[in-house]
Scaffold this active site. Sequence first.
Site, mmCIF file in Angstrom:
data_model
loop_
_atom_site.group_PDB
_atom_site.id
_atom_site.type_symbol
_atom_site.label_atom_id
_atom_site.label_comp_id
_atom_site.label_asym_id
_atom_site.label_seq_id
_atom_site.Cartn_x
_atom_site.Cartn_y
_atom_site.Cartn_z
ATOM 1 N N ASP A 68 0.807 -1.221 0.000
ATOM 2 C CA ASP A 68 0.000 0.000 0.000
ATOM 3 C C ASP A 68 0.840 1.272 0.000
ATOM 4 O O ASP A 68 0.290 2.371 0.041
ATOM 5 C CB ASP A 68 -0.929 0.025 1.218
ATOM 6 C CG ASP A 68 -1.971 -1.085 1.180
ATOM 7 O OD1 ASP A 68 -2.369 -1.473 0.067
ATOM 8 O OD2 ASP A 68 -2.369 -1.563 2.254
ATOM 9 N N CYS A 225 -2.525 2.899 -8.624
ATOM 10 C CA CYS A 225 -3.781 2.158 -8.663
ATOM 11 C C CYS A 225 -4.394 2.166 -10.057
ATOM 12 O O CYS A 225 -5.432 1.560 -10.292
ATOM 13 C CB CYS A 225 -4.770 2.731 -7.655
ATOM 14 S SG CYS A 225 -4.263 2.473 -5.941
#
Length: 292
Positions: A68, A225
């Site tokens: 992340d 992303c």
Amino acid sequence: MQAAITQALGATPDQVDEIAPLVFITTSGDRIQDRRLLEIGGKALFTKEIEAALISGEVDCAVHSLKDVPAERQSGLALAAFPKREDPRDAFISTRFDRFEDLPEGARLGTASLRRAAQALYRRPDLKIVMLRGNVQTRLAKLEAGECEATLLALSGLKRLGMADRANQLFDPVAAPPAPGQGCLAVETREADADAAWVRTLRHLETTVSIAAERGALEALEGSCKTAIGAYARRDGSDLILTVEALTPDGAARWRREDRVAEAQGEAGARALGLELGHAIRLEAGDKLELH
């Protein structure tokens, strides 16, 4: 990690809350669960509030799930230690089907990961991808409520929660490379603290070298992303082998590269390999990789 940091500082287990008190920070990525990350600001939503607390001195170190953490780094901060990596594989979970291959035509696969969606569609273009966000328990609850026939989760997260038995099937990480850094935790500090003795104690050399390769590929591919990227580095004798793949968001096209470097070349050699393979894919794929 709280226990490991306490030990690294020379304290006893009963002193954890005194020596390394936990500060819980709910991030934007945790709060916003009805949209894909790419629609609301990307991976930084899982780190920006935590990094702000680190810069301000509210906390002395941060613990992230490395997959992340964006490739672009925050000035003044350092990813200072990578503890030993947990199993990096993706897990297939369903209440009705034992294997990914058993899903019927047109089945709904729940995931918010562009990489997992693209890899699934590459193998099964008939599947319907439904957006499934939230923590592990939330996603499993949505699965059981019938919002989808199956989902894909990181085995490492299931293991850390004592829920590894929920995995019906594990994907081969060479055939379907996980997110760069999947299964690895990252200890982030201010740059001034990055080489403190207690920080060095937390480092795992093999993990650190593997991560350098995978994040090199992530950096070269401008991973976000909006880009479906997988990378998996593993030891083979005295070498490190790195497999990198990138796919179009719809899974219609895939580009792969694999090569090796002598592990003795350390982090620098591993990162150079990742950059090389990532750049090769970027050159071949061009702007086809980005979600438009």
